[in-house]
Design an enzyme around this catalytic site. Structure first.
Site, PDB file in Angstrom:
ATOM      1  NE  ARG A  48      25.146  27.006  35.081  1.00  0.00           N
ATOM      2  CZ  ARG A  48      24.952  27.148  36.369  1.00  0.00           C
ATOM      3  NH1 ARG A  48      24.976  26.084  37.167  1.00  0.00           N
ATOM      4  NH2 ARG A  48      24.745  28.333  36.908  1.00  0.00           N
ATOM      5  CE  LYS A 188      29.487  27.923  32.483  1.00  0.00           C
ATOM      6  NZ  LYS A 188      30.610  28.915  32.495  1.00  0.00           N
ATOM      7  CG  HIS A 207      32.663  31.906  35.550  1.00  0.00           C
ATOM      8  ND1 HIS A 207      31.486  32.268  36.160  1.00  0.00           N
ATOM      9  CD2 HIS A 207      32.320  31.553  34.281  1.00  0.00           C
ATOM     10  CE1 HIS A 207      30.476  32.123  35.315  1.00  0.00           C
ATOM     11  NE2 HIS A 207      30.961  31.695  34.171  1.00  0.00           N
ATOM     12  CB  SER A 225      25.242  33.400  33.136  1.00  0.00           C
ATOM     13  OG  SER A 225      24.403  33.547  32.028  1.00  0.00           O
ATOM     14  CE  LYS A 229      31.629  35.103  32.228  1.00  0.00           C
ATOM     15  NZ  LYS A 229      30.159  34.907  32.391  1.00  0.00           N
ATOM     16  CB  THR A 230      29.472  37.590  26.241  1.00  0.00           C
ATOM     17  OG1 THR A 230      29.634  36.292  26.819  1.00  0.00           O
ATOM     18  CG2 THR A 230      29.586  37.476  24.732  1.00  0.00           C
ATOM     19  CG  ASP A 244      31.884  31.391  30.322  1.00  0.00           C
ATOM     20  OD1 ASP A 244      31.509  32.231  31.150  1.00  0.00           O
ATOM     21  OD2 ASP A 244      31.505  30.219  30.347  1.00  0.00           O
ATOM     22  NE  ARG A 309      23.381  31.223  27.964  1.00  0.00           N
ATOM     23  CZ  ARG A 309      24.343  31.686  28.758  1.00  0.00           C
ATOM     24  NH1 ARG A 309      25.476  32.116  28.244  1.00  0.00           N
ATOM     25  NH2 ARG A 309      24.166  31.719  30.060  1.00  0.00           N
TER      26      ARG A 309
END
Length: 526
Positions: A48, A188, A207, A225, A229-230, A244, A309
């Site tokens: 980003r 996002k 988030h 990130s 989380k994943t 997410d 990704r």
């Protein structure tokens, strides 16, 4: 406000995954892997670009946006940018996807995504929720994102800081993205708008990832990130809600998305079989993943970026929820990748401590997730575990969360997926086996009434023991060869917490203020 599709030379609308793969290949936008995934590279933008994101200031947003965390753009500047986007599209073939943001039909947002690249259309078709055939008839978008990577902003003319621009007109419900091919900007932008829209409806945007046990006991995992989380939500014994972005309504929690956007660097079939399988299927989008000569992905190769990704629909995960909805969470987990290596692998938080750590959002930014980051993690405080995507003041989200925790009697945990035995470069990454064991015990209720000690540095409760977990790892000080260095480092981090929280002091009550790390409070008092 919607983008006039008549501005483009031609429009390719709502194509399926197979059709978009064919088109993207024909346009030489990427390559097909041996398993049929689509691999694309994004050039210089592999993460980003937060410094190129702007919000239009007007009568509606002036008093609603947390301007300490946002860059302003005038309505006149945005209107000029919009006109230039329209003119730029005149000779372009553009791709349109009409999708829903939100699994809950009562709160979902009809969203139109307009892209210059066919693979971006495939990406967002995975990431948002696809309408059924009859829902496309008469689809009326209430929010629009236009992503034209080959458009270049003119800083002197458009008032931007570079040729890259993410311009958000929240009042007129449209975002313009130019100068970057990183697909995560589109995703996002949708999330940021939901974070602006939903609090006024009493919905807590989060988030976080989420999963559900066999007894309907849902859990949410806050984190930036790279904090897990994943990985941690893709637990085979529980049903995955999403990885997410979620909302918490009066009815329970619901996924904003219809897919997952997983980091793939050092992804392995042994450690993360579900994500590995999903990343090796037809039409999955592999972003900045290096391919070998035989067209198989080399997930260990970081030569393009550490932020490689994989984007795939939720149905690629065998145990994913078909509805994307669940009841009120029983547990909230806040994930931190502690680069200092002084936080325990898990700690139980009081409601006041939960709000303190939610507003603090301590973690380490992992390499590659933002443009310009080096290879080493950087300790940071990202309020609400997602400051770049939270346009309102953090207290709005913090107070909503605290209210919901109290109403539903939620247990709250702080989990360190970062380092142990020393800081980054000295210690080692927290063993995922230990993290999973502790998390499973927390989610099952086994840790709720376990023997605990009060951490002398941070004040939260830490388990004394858990079968199958090295007891030494539960006390970080014992994992350091130099305990004096541990004390000094822990004291430094505690002081950073206190200093960072000063900006929230006028927005919280005494209970939350007293949840600061014990040693940090003592140092501040001295």
């Amino acid at each position: 406000m919607t983008f006039p599709l008549t501005a483009a030379r031609s429009i390719v609308a709502n194509k399926t995954e197979a059709e978009l793969v064919e088109i993207a290949l024909r346009r030489n936008e990427g390559a097909l892997t041996a398993s049929g995934a689509f691999a694309a590279e994004t050039g210089q933008h592999t993460g980003r670009s937060p410094n190129d994101k702007y919000i239009v200031v007007d009568g509606e947003t002036e008093g609603a946006i947390w301007w300490d965390n946002a860059k302003r753009m005038s309505r006149e500047q945005f209107d000029q940018l919009f006109q230039d986007f329209c003119a730029f599209a005149a000779d372009k073939e553009l791709f349109v996807q009409d999708l829903f943001a939100g699994a809950d039909a009562d709160y979902r947002l009809p969203t139109r995504i307009v892209t210059e690249l066919a693979w971006h259309s495939l990406f967002i078709r995975h990431m948002l929720r696809r309408p059924k055939g009859d829902e496309l008839s008469g689809f009326q978008p209430q929010f629009t994102v236009v992503n034209l990577p080959s458009f270049r902003a003119a800083p002197d003319y458009h008032g931007t800081s570079s040729e890259t621009v993410i311009a958000c007109d929240l009042s007129r419900r449209i975002v313009l993205i130019g100068g970057t091919s990183y697909a995560g900007e589109t995703k996002k932008s949708v999330f940021s708008f939901l974070n602006y829209l939903l609090p006024e409806q009493g919905i807590m945007p989060m988030h976080c990832s989420a999963n559900v046990g066999d007894d309907g006991d849902s859990a949410v995992f806050f984190g930036l990130s790279g904090t897990g989380k994943t990985t941690l939500s893709a637990e085979p014994s529980r049903t995955l809600l999403g990885d997410d972005e979620h909302g918490w309504s009066p009815d329970g929690i619901f996924n904003f998305e219809g897919g997952c956007y997983a980091k793939t660097i050092r992804l392995s079939k042994e450690a993360e079989p579900e994500i590995y399988a999903a990343s090796n299927r037809f039409a999955t989008v592999l972003e900045n993943v290096v391919l070998r000569d035989d067209r198989t992905p080399d997930f260990d190769d970081s030569s393009l970026t550490e932020n490689a990704r994989s984007a795939y629909p939720l149905e690629a995960i065998a145990n994913a929820s078909p509805t994307g909805t669940a009841g009120h969470p029983k547990n909230i987990v806040m994930l931190t990748a502690d680069a200092f290596g002084v936080m325990p692998p898990i700690a139980k938080l009081t409601p006041a401590q939960a709000m303190y750590h939610f507003l603090s959002g301590y973690t380490a930014k992992v390499a590659g997730t933002e443009k310009g980051m080096g290879k080493e993690p950087q300790a940071t405080f990202s309020t609400c575990f997602g400051a770049p995507f939270m346009p309102r003041h953090p207290s709005v989200y913090g107070n909503l969360l605290r209210k919901l925790i109290a109403e539903h009697g939620v247990d709250c945990w702080l989990v360190n997926t970062g380092w142990t035995g020393g800081k980054y470069g000295v210690g080692s990454r927290m063993p995922i086996k230990a993290t999973r064991a502790l998390l499973n015990a927390a989610l099952s209720g086994a840790l709720a009434n376990a023997g605990m000690r009060t951490d002398e540095k941070f004040g939260f409760q830490v388990p004394l023991a858990l079968e199958g977990v090295d007891p030494q790892i539960l006390n970080p000080r014992q994992t350091w060869s130099d305990t004096a260095a541990y004390d000094e480092t822990a004291q430094k981090l505690a002081g950073m917490f206190v200093a960072n929280f000063e900006k929230f002091a006028g927005h919280v009550d005494a209970n939350v203020l007293s949840a600061a790390p014990l040693s940090g409070r003592r140092a501040a008092a001295e």
